[in-house]
Design a protein around this motif. Sequence first.
Motif: not given
Length: 62
Positions: A21-41
């Motif tokens: 029921l919680l709202p999902t987080a959205e990547a607002f730009d490429g930097g957020d997506a890169v930070a997410l992928l780097l953190g997961m790696t």
Amino acid sequence: MASRSDFFVSSRILGFFVLSLLPTAEAFDGGDAVALLLGMTISIVGFCACLGWYARTRNGQL
């Protein structure tokens, strides 16, 4: 009377329902997506390193 495992299963299902029921987080730009992928790696590599360290100490190789 319900068993203890039934309680844990039903509480997990209820927890997943509440989390859905919680709202999902959205990547607002490429930097957020890169930070997410780097953190997961980094997290996956760290988990594998800890697992390898644990296996070596358990076998007496360290």
